[in-house]
Each structure stands twice: as C-alpha cells, then as structure tokens.
Design an enzyme around this catalytic site. Sequence first.
Site, PDB file in Angstrom:
ATOM      1  N   HIS A   1      -1.163   0.942  -9.627  1.00  0.00           N
ATOM      2  CA  HIS A   1      -1.903  -0.001  -8.763  1.00  0.00           C
ATOM      3  C   HIS A   1      -2.556  -1.108  -9.610  1.00  0.00           C
ATOM      4  CE1 HIS A   1      -4.017  -0.353  -4.611  1.00  0.00           C
ATOM      5  NE2 HIS A   1      -3.994  -1.535  -5.203  1.00  0.00           N
TER       6      HIS A   1
ATOM      7  N   ARG B   1       0.855  -1.189   0.000  1.00  0.00           N
ATOM      8  CA  ARG B   1       0.000   0.000   0.000  1.00  0.00           C
ATOM      9  C   ARG B   1       0.894   1.243   0.000  1.00  0.00           C
ATOM     10  NH1 ARG B   1      -3.611  -2.448  -1.564  1.00  0.00           N
ATOM     11  NH2 ARG B   1      -5.622  -2.889  -0.609  1.00  0.00           N
TER      12      ARG B   1
END
Length: 313
Positions: free
Chosen positions: A276, A228
């Site tokens: 991502h 993350r």
Amino acid sequence: MTALLTIANWSSSRWIDALEEAAPGRSFKRLGIDEFDPEEVRYVLAWKPPEGLLKSLPNLEVVFNLGAGVDAVLADPDLPDVPIVRLVDDNLSERMTEWVCLQVLFHFRQSFTYLDQQRKAQWRDHLQPIASDLRVGFLGYGVLAQHAAKVLLQLGFQVHAWSRSEKDTDVTLYVGDLGLPSFLGQTDILVALLPLTASTRHILNADLIGKLARDGALGAPVLINAGRGGLQKEADILAALQSGALRGASLDVFEEEPLPATNPLWHAPNLVITPHVSAVSDPRAVTRYVVTQMAAYERGEALTNVVDRARGY
Ligand code: NDP
Ligand code: OXD
C-alpha cells in the site's frame, strides 16, 4: 478553535510539524497524545479515524480526509452530518502515475521472464510487442486514472476506461454495468483505480477476469490494482495466476493489511506485491491543501472535493 489530527498506521510527528509550519497560528492536537476539549474541535484531519470519534465532537464542522479514498471514514456507523473533504493533489497523482506506469511497463516488457532467466544465468530473447499493440483499460476513470492515462498515451499504449457516469474524455469511455463487458473484452492490461463502495466490492473476481481480452499481444491479460483491497476476491486472483488465466498481476492493496505472512498470495506466480505504497500522502503537500481549504471555508467560500455520501466516494 482546534483542529484534531487522527491518523492510523502513520507517524503523526511529520504531520504535526508540517501543519505547524503551514499554519503557525492555529491549534492542532493529536488524538491520543495531546489534551484537548472536544467542544473546541472544529476540524478533524483524519486517516482511518476510530469509529465514534467524529460523533463525540459536538462542534465539528468539516472532516478533511488525509487520503483520496474515504471508505474508512464512511464506514463509521455514527458519522455526523458534516462535509467530508477528500484529498486531490498533484503530488498524490504523480506518485500514483509513477507506480501504475512502472507496473504496466514491468509486465509489458516481460520482466518476470527476464528476472527468472537472470537467476539461471540464461541469455535468451523473446519477441517484444510494441506499446501500440497493447490495450490498457482503467477500471474507474477519476482524478488518478486520468493522470496516469496521459503518460501511458504518451508512451504509445492504447488507453480506454470505464466509469459510473458519462464525461468528456480523450479516451474511449465505457459506462456503467451495461458498458462493462465490452470494456473488459477490449482490455489486455486492467488497471483498477476505483473507490471501495457497495457497488465495487469484490468486482475483481473470476467472472471479471474471465471477460478480459485473451487475443492480445501478451497472450493473456494482466491485472493491476491500486484502488482498495476490498475490490479483490483474492482467492480468484490467486487461482487465475496459478492457472494462467492471468499472465501476471500487481497488487498494492489487500483485503487484510498488512498482508499476513501466511497468505498464499506471497508465493503466487507472476505477482508483484507492494505494501500500500503506490501513492503515499505527503504531509507537506497534504497540509498545504488542507490549510488552503480551511482558510477558504472561513472566508465563506465553498469547500472543494466534498464526498458525495450517497455515491460513497
Ligand atoms: P475519483 O473519485 O476521482 O475516481 C473514481 C472513479 O471510479 C470515477 O471515475 C468513478 O466514476 C469510478 N467509479 C466509482 N464507482 C463506480 C462504479 N460503481 N462503477 C463504475 N465506475 C465507478 O477517485 P481517485 O481517482 O482520486 O482515487 C481512486 C481510488 O484510488 C481511491 O478511492 C482510493 O481507494 C485509491 N487510492 C489508493 C492509493 C494507494 O496508495 N493505493 C492512493 C490514493 C488513492 P465517475 O467518474 O462516473 O464518478
Ligand atoms: C489514499 C490511500 O486513499 O493512500 O489516499 O490509500
């Protein structure tokens, strides 16, 4: 009885098609598109649900998170006390393994150097270490890291890992705060596959980078993060790339997503940026997983991969 689908950033149409194909008899509704009675919602299938939504559903029984990381769901201050099931799926693990291996090999095979030479039409070879000279360290050794580690071991790399708790593994495992400095000191290529929790936020900082091995076959360490963005102190990573404290990096996740066009990371030296996408949840694979879990739950069997809220993942 309704299952409510709420997904941010992704188009819901492929998801609803996959759900209706996998479970034709069930009622699936999309938040913001379909009408539904909140009292009838028993399940929520969620990717980054809006804060407060879950609390507004009085008969909610289970939240199925449509990804592996649950930080967005746990961030809801009004989260009701229902089980949260996270995604564990071979399809997701295989995608992540592809991305991790691609990045490790990219840096290991000096691809920035050769791409730069290609742009300048330069024919020049460089000494290439062998894989067994390189120490790849996984920061976090859960489902995804263990899957990628198997392939890297097959490619000949040395692999070791760091996790919160002891476990039986095929690699050397360093555990907890006490194990971290020794782990970092043995690591040439660091692969972060940690969840974002209060203990892991900003762990990828200048202090950690300074503890990575500097005696490795690449001359300086490489940082790879697909966990993350909140794990990163981006200013520290940028400075380390600029100073050479990091030889290179690959980042799939960012503190702010989409990464703003003005962010200086776009122009950092020796940095691979992907938006991502290292392991995108596949609607058909995830749908099979969720529908199977729902059916088991309704037969009175235990749900699997339920998040431990106290741990935060
Ligand atoms: P797991 O829960 O299976 O593994 C998490 C690992 O991190 C475990 O080994 C755990 O230790 C370790 N860990 C957690 N907290 C700490 C801590 N404080 N100190 C040391 N170790 C810690 O998760 P997955 O492998 O399934 O996924 C990892 C993360 O990858 C997700 O949370 C998500 O954020 C990210 N992800 C990103 C994707 C992308 O497209 N970029 C796609 C999918 C996931 P222990 O084993 O002791 O519990
Ligand atoms: C996940 C993700 O957590 O896609 O699954 O980021």
